[in-house]
Enzyme design. Structure first.
Site, PDB file in Angstrom:
ATOM      1  NE  ARG A 193      -5.418  11.309 -58.595  1.00 23.45           N
ATOM      2  CZ  ARG A 193      -5.198  10.795 -57.503  1.00 23.45           C
ATOM      3  NH1 ARG A 193      -4.974  10.757 -56.155  1.00 23.45           N
ATOM      4  NH2 ARG A 193      -6.217   9.816 -57.369  1.00 23.45           N
ATOM      5  CE  LYS A 338     -10.215  14.013 -58.895  1.00 20.03           C
ATOM      6  NZ  LYS A 338     -10.351  13.147 -60.078  1.00 20.03           N
ATOM      7  CG  HIS A 357     -14.092  11.967 -56.133  1.00 14.63           C
ATOM      8  ND1 HIS A 357     -13.472  10.765 -56.416  1.00 14.63           N
ATOM      9  CD2 HIS A 357     -13.907  12.209 -57.669  1.00 14.63           C
ATOM     10  CE1 HIS A 357     -12.397  10.871 -57.545  1.00 14.63           C
ATOM     11  NE2 HIS A 357     -13.109  11.296 -58.047  1.00 14.63           N
ATOM     12  CB  SER A 375      -9.758   6.786 -60.305  1.00 16.44           C
ATOM     13  OG  SER A 375      -8.396   7.066 -61.861  1.00 16.44           O
ATOM     14  CE  LYS A 379     -14.932  10.580 -60.353  1.00 15.81           C
ATOM     15  NZ  LYS A 379     -14.194   8.797 -60.340  1.00 15.81           N
ATOM     16  CB  THR A 380     -15.907  10.799 -66.957  1.00 15.77           C
ATOM     17  OG1 THR A 380     -15.198  10.878 -66.464  1.00 15.77           O
ATOM     18  CG2 THR A 380     -15.420  10.832 -68.307  1.00 15.77           C
ATOM     19  CG  ASP A 394     -13.318  13.793 -61.410  1.00 14.65           C
ATOM     20  OD1 ASP A 394     -13.801  12.399 -61.464  1.00 14.65           O
ATOM     21  OD2 ASP A 394     -12.147  14.890 -60.122  1.00 14.65           O
ATOM     22  NE  ARG A 459      -7.717   9.459 -66.596  1.00 11.10           N
ATOM     23  CZ  ARG A 459      -7.804   9.049 -65.271  1.00 11.10           C
ATOM     24  NH1 ARG A 459      -9.245  10.416 -65.536  1.00 11.10           N
ATOM     25  NH2 ARG A 459      -7.897   8.724 -64.653  1.00 11.10           N
TER      26      ARG A 459
END
Ligand SMILES: Nc1ncnc2c1ncn2[C@@H]1O[C@H](COP(=O)(O)OP(=O)(O)O)[C@@H](O)[C@H]1O
Ligand SMILES: C=C(OP(=O)(O)O)C(=O)O
Ligand SMILES: [Ca+2]
Ligand SMILES: [Mn+2]
Length: 675
Positions: A193, A338, A357, A375, A379-380, A394, A459
């Protein structure tokens, strides 16, 4: 003399096409002049010759034969006859309305007309009715004043993954099928990003409602500049032979579902959003109507640096009043995902729903856990747990009814991915999945997940149902545990600590981690970062607004807060190493089962964190970081250094009240490090 019955031209062709039209010697049918038996084709009852080795092909021409290969898909369930605003319409009428809506979406604001749109691939003949440009005003312009209004824009509307795969492979350089069937693609010059290029229109409403200034992710732009960029994106998109349109949903909570339309130029982008947003059923698509929010992704085309506010050739622009987002100069697909999350961070709190988030999963007995973190903190990885139901990895909303996932897919980091450590994510990388910026063997197409040649931020984007124990619909009851993930590159935070409510709020507002390389442009190695609400790049309101809602919800539903360090142990980045995923998973298991709540605890110095003396399956000595450092003096210095960074970061929040409760605010401030 028996003559062969006359064969019509088309029948001859058909036989030729078959290549094996049966001819027989008519032994008893008279002879020709040279005495040889005359050849004639066998006669059918109807007088048509045929090939009885296989039934005839039901096509008159080669083109027709190829057209037979594909059939029109029928809706899975009947369209309901009586209700709904569109049901009185004929299929043709509905089609026309849909094209009109798309033409209006793509309308130029200066010429006040939408383009001529036609559905279907320009490489093929158009199958559906064309529509001339739609005027924004109710007068149709009499003369076409620009070349653009003479041209048709081909619309590839909600294509399936298979169709998008073919589009990508045929037309987009850098698209390949990997050995597991995924679509490997490149996101171009941007592989993460660009938060410095994300702008939000500051108008009379957003002026008061949004968080502006120091620390805020909302860099301002004015309405006029937004329109300049919008026009640039729309003109670019309309100049192409074809554009992709995705009409999809956000949020599995039916009462708070948002309709989104994504206009993009690449099959990669369309497939990415197909995977990441909630996919409508054919019937939901029939009744889609007007979208609540629209993205114009013209990522291959740069913004104009002479345009006011522009500081680079990349610009991601959000206009909440127009409910539109424009992307110029970056093809990183995460901007769309996002960007929409930012929109939800505005829309949901307005309805008293807390946007988070976080990842979310649920045990067999219905115990729900949230995983907050920046990031690359886990989390994932940690929400994708083979022993639990996956709600989402997410983005979620917490309402009075419980938790709902905003998305329809997951976006996993792939660097160093292994089948042994993360089997469910590994297996999700198959046909339908988008694999960004990975490196593979040119012959076998086996992906080398350790290869960082393109970027560290490789990703995979896949639909959530690619995870076998995903819970559909992705909704769950109120959370029991709120897990804050920090990847501590300093190696001084304990692998797990139990938090009081004020401590949970303190760490939630601080949002500490060591940003792992790659997700944001220019970050090459981990460095300490504070990001309010574990997602400052996406929040729209002041962090204390979200914090107040989280605290009220945790209190009301009796949720316990935890701080889990998924980062370094045995020294800081460079000397220690990242804590084993297997250990973190054991810690998380103990949180879910409730056994950790009953453990014995002691309190750490400086941060005042409650740490357990034992966790099943984890060596006890690592639970207290100081034990793992050989240089105790260096440990103490590093601990104090980090505490100082926390303190300095929190200064900006000292003058803010959290909720209506003054006492809570004081408690939160006091819950930080003391030294
Ligand atoms: N102890 C650990 N806990 C969690 N993740 C770990 C750990 N050690 C290594 N990892 C890796 O860190 C990455 C976490 O990324 P991910 O779960 O995608 O983060 P997020 O979803 O928060 O952005 C994964 O690549 C995972 O394999
Ligand atoms: C895609 C992103 O999210 P995450 O790393 O949290 O999965 C991102 O931050 O760009
Ligand atoms: Ca994220
Ligand atoms: Mn993630």
């Amino acid at each position: 003399m028996v003559r062969p019955s006359p064969v019509k031209y088309s029948e001859r062709e058909e036989m030729a096409a078959n290549g094996n039209a049966l001819v027989s010697l008519a032994a008893n049918c008279g002879t020709g002049r040279n005495g040889l038996a005359k050849i004639h084709t066998e006669k059918k009852a109807e007088g048509i010759c045929h090939d009885d080795s296989s039934p005839p092909v039901k096509a008159q021409t080669i083109d027709e034969l190829h057209s037979l290969q594909k059939k029109k898909s029928a809706p899975t369930t009947p369209v309901n006859g009586i209700q709904g605003p569109f049901t009185a319409l004929s299929e043709e009428e509905r089609h026309k309305q849909q094209l009109q809506s798309i033409s209006a979406t793509l309308a130029s604001l200066t010429r006040e007309t939408g383009p001529n749109v036609v559905k279907g691939d320009p490489a093929k003949q158009s199958e559906t009715p064309r529509i001339s440009h739609v005027s924004h005003h109710h007068v149709t312009p009499t003369i076409s004043v620009s070349d653009s209004s003479l041209k048709f824009t081909h619309i590839l509307y909600n294509l399936s993954p298979a169709e998008l795969f073919e589009q990508a492979i045929k037309y987009e350089k850098g698209s390949f099928i990997t050995s597991s069937g995924a679509l490997a693609t490149l996101s171009g010059a941007k592989t993460g990003r660009s938060p410095k290029d994300k702008r939000v229109v500051r108008d009379q409403t957003t002026e008061d409602e949004l968080w502006w200034g120091n620390g805020s992710p909302n860099i301002e732009m004015d309405e006029q500049t937004f329109l300049v960029n919008r026009e640039r994106a729309v003109d670019y998109l309309n100049s192409l032979d074809k554009v992709f349109i995705n009409d999809q949903f956000l949020n599995w909570d039916p009462e708070n579902r948002i309709k989104v339309r994504i206009v993009s130029a690449r099959a990669y982008h369309s497939l990415f959003m197909h995977n990441m947003c909630i996919r409508p059923t054919p019937e939901e698509l029939e009744n889609f109507g007007t979208p609540d929010f629209t993205i114009y992704n013209a990522g291959q085309f740069p913004c104009n640096r002479y345009t006011h506010y522009m500081t680079s050739s990349t610009s991601i622009d959000l206009n909440l009043d127009r409910r539109e987002m424009v992307i110029l100069g970056t093809q990183y697909a995460g901007e769309m995902k996002k960007g929409l999350f930012s929109v939800m961070h505005y829309l949901m709190p307005k309805r008293q729903l807390l946007s988070l988030h976080s990842g979310c999963n649920m045990g067999k007995d219905g115990d729900v856990a949230l995983f907050f973190g920046l990031s690359g903190t886990g989390k994932t990885t940690l929400s994708t747990d083979h022993n639990r139901y996956l709600i989402g990895d997410d983005e979620h909303c917490w309402s009075d009814n419980g938790v709902s996932n905003i998305e329809g897919g997951c976006y996993a980091k792939c660097i160093d991915l292994s089948r042994e450590k993360e089997p469910d994510i590994w297996n999700a990388i198959k046909f339908g999945t988008v694999l960004e910026n990975v490196v593979f063997d040119e012959h076998t197409r086996e992906v080398d997940y350790t290869d960082k040649s393109v970027t560290e931020n490789t990703r995979a984007a896949y639909p959530i149902e690619y995870i076998p124990n995903a819970k559909i619909p992705c909704v769950a009851p109120h959370p029991k545990n709120v897990i804050l993930l920090a990847c501590d590159a300093f190696g001084v935070l304990p692998p797990v600590s139990k938090l009081s409510l004020p401590q949970t709020m303190y760490h939630f507002i601080s949002g500490y981690t060591a940003l792992v390389a790659g997700t944001e442009e220019g970050i090459k190695e981990p460095q300490a970062t504070f990001s309010a609400c574990f997602g400052a790049a996406f929040i729209m309101l002041h962090p204390t607004k979200y914090a107040a809602m989280l605290s009220a919800k945790m209190q009301k539903h009796g949720a316990t807060g935890w701080l889990v360090n998924t980062g370094w142990s045995g020294g800081r980045y460079g000397s220690g190493s990242r804590i084993k995923l297997a250990y973190t998973q054991k810690i998380i298991d103990a949180i879910h089962s409730g056994s950790l709540l009953k453990a014995n605890y002691k309190t750490t110095e400086v941060f005042g964190l409650e740490i357990p003396t034992e966790v099943e399956g984890v060596p006890s000595e690592i639970l207290e970081p100081m034990n793992t450092w050989s240089d105790k003096k260096a440990f103490k210095e590093t601990l104090l250094k980090l505490a100082g960074l926390f303190k300095k970061n929190f200064e900006v929040f000292l003058n803010h009240k959290i909720g209506k409760d003054n006492k809570l605010t004081e408690e939160i401030v006091a819950a930080g490090p003391i030294f």
